[in-house]
Design an enzyme around this catalytic site. Structure first.
Site, PDB file in Angstrom:
ATOM      1  N   THR A 127     -19.759  -3.591  -3.529  1.00 37.59           N
ATOM      2  CA  THR A 127     -19.465  -4.362  -2.321  1.00 37.59           C
ATOM      3  C   THR A 127     -20.678  -4.276  -1.412  1.00 37.59           C
ATOM      4  O   THR A 127     -20.936  -3.242  -0.788  1.00 37.59           O
ATOM      5  CB  THR A 127     -18.222  -3.808  -1.601  1.00 37.59           C
ATOM      6  OG1 THR A 127     -17.116  -3.826  -2.514  1.00 37.59           O
ATOM      7  CG2 THR A 127     -17.885  -4.650  -0.384  1.00 37.59           C
ATOM      8  N   LYS A 165     -14.938 -10.706  -1.248  1.00 44.29           N
ATOM      9  CA  LYS A 165     -14.594  -9.279  -1.246  1.00 44.29           C
ATOM     10  C   LYS A 165     -14.599  -8.720   0.177  1.00 44.29           C
ATOM     11  O   LYS A 165     -13.730  -7.913   0.550  1.00 44.29           O
ATOM     12  CB  LYS A 165     -15.593  -8.502  -2.113  1.00 44.29           C
ATOM     13  CG  LYS A 165     -15.362  -6.983  -2.147  1.00 44.29           C
ATOM     14  CD  LYS A 165     -14.049  -6.606  -2.769  1.00 44.29           C
ATOM     15  CE  LYS A 165     -13.774  -5.104  -2.677  1.00 44.29           C
ATOM     16  NZ  LYS A 165     -14.710  -4.284  -3.463  1.00 44.29           N
ATOM     17  N   LYS A 180     -18.062   1.204   5.479  1.00 40.25           N
ATOM     18  CA  LYS A 180     -19.175   0.317   5.102  1.00 40.25           C
ATOM     19  C   LYS A 180     -18.693  -1.127   4.945  1.00 40.25           C
ATOM     20  O   LYS A 180     -19.315  -2.066   5.463  1.00 40.25           O
ATOM     21  CB  LYS A 180     -19.806   0.795   3.790  1.00 40.25           C
ATOM     22  CG  LYS A 180     -20.765  -0.210   3.143  1.00 40.25           C
ATOM     23  CD  LYS A 180     -21.294   0.282   1.824  1.00 40.25           C
ATOM     24  CE  LYS A 180     -20.277   0.334   0.716  1.00 40.25           C
ATOM     25  NZ  LYS A 180     -19.933  -1.010   0.176  1.00 40.25           N
TER      26      LYS A 180
END
Length: 293
Positions: free
Chosen positions: A100, A176, A244
């Site tokens: 990701t 995502k 994150k």
């Protein structure tokens, strides 16, 4: 059964990459694995995997080279570092990018790989290690149609839920990030209300029973808070990962000129939990953080 002559190289054998490798091995694929943690490689060797000391040692006749590390910096090192894949990749090879990372990073990597004739499949994963291990995780795939067709066998082998997003690498990452921002919002919300339930004198388990059968239900809330109620904070996905991912999602939102009311606050909670010393715990520890405030 997939013929064993088909080779796939997986770089990054952590929770997701290791589970993916185990699933492919169980289907008869020949799997090469590389990770900075020798114990993770050794565990997969016992299942039949072939160990690589560096990414550059991957077999040149691999069906694809799957990058399954944590962030863009690690991806850059795996691809273009001193012992990276770019040292052995040939025109016509395909790299699957599963971390990701920011959409712009995916686009940059795809451009650099295209310059040496290598195809990119933008393929971030979702669902957690258990679903990666049994092949039921989701893949959000963006790549050229011909590349998708060429990699269909592998994609379907690793995931029963392959979502064809677009032809443009970077759109998988965008999808995502949208998903993970919602996951972060849902997890913070579920942890908040369960912490409130306890403060109101309610039994957390019974309250979650009700939520799971009512309008407040969310998959990540049930998955994480069942563990939290049991005091199980062993890391499947560290606090730092959703920290994150939500940060990257907010950066993508800012670049698109969008600002919502919930994402920034949820992201802040993950950052606060990190600062509170919970970074190495499972993200279920958001409940612990909120309950102790």
């Amino acid at each position: 059964m997939i013929p064993v002559k088909q080779i796939v190289a997986i770089i990054g054998a952590g929770n997701m990459g290791g589970a993916m490798a185990a699933h492919l091995l169980a289907q008869g694929w020949t799997v090469q694995v590389c990770d900075i943690d020798p114990s993770k490689v050794a565990a997969l060797e016992k299942k039949g995997a072939l160990a690589l000391a560096t990414p550059a040692q991957a077999a040149i006749d691999s069906v694809a080279f799957v990058v399954c590390v944590v962030d863009a910096a690690q991806t850059a090192e795996v691809l273009f570092g001193d012992h990276g894949l770019a040292r052995m990749l040939q025109p016509g090879h395909t790299v699957l990018l599963c971390p990701t990372i920011a959409p712009q990073e995916v686009e940059n990597f795809a451009t650099r790989l295209a310059a040496i004739g290598v195809f990119t499949v933008d393929a971030p994963m979702s669902g957690g290690p258990a679903r990666a291990r049994d092949g039921s995780m989701s893949l959000m795939v963006a790549c050229a149609p011909a590349v998708y067709e060429a990699q269909t066998t592998l994609l379907q082998a690793v995931s029963a839920k392959v979502f064809r997003i677009s032809d443009r690498p970077g759109d998988g990452a965008r999808t995502k990030l949208v998903n993970n921002l919602l996951a972060g919002i849902n997890l913070v919300g579920a942890a908040e209300v369960l912490a409130l339930a306890e403060r109101l004198g309610l039994d957390a388990g019974r309250t979650l029973d009700v939520i799971e059968q009512s309008s407040g239900q969310s998959w990540i809330g049930s998955d994480r808070l069942r563990r939290a109620i049991a005091g199980d904070y062993a890391p499947r996905a560290h606090i730092t990962l959703l920290e994150k991912d939500t940060r990257l999602a907010l950066e993508a939102a800012k670049a698109a000129g969008f600002e919502g009311p919930l994402g920034a606050r949820a992201s802040q909670v993950f950052a606060e939990a990190h600062q509170a010393g919970l970074a190495e715990l499972d993200d279920a520890a958001i409940f612990k953080y909120l309950a102790n405030r």
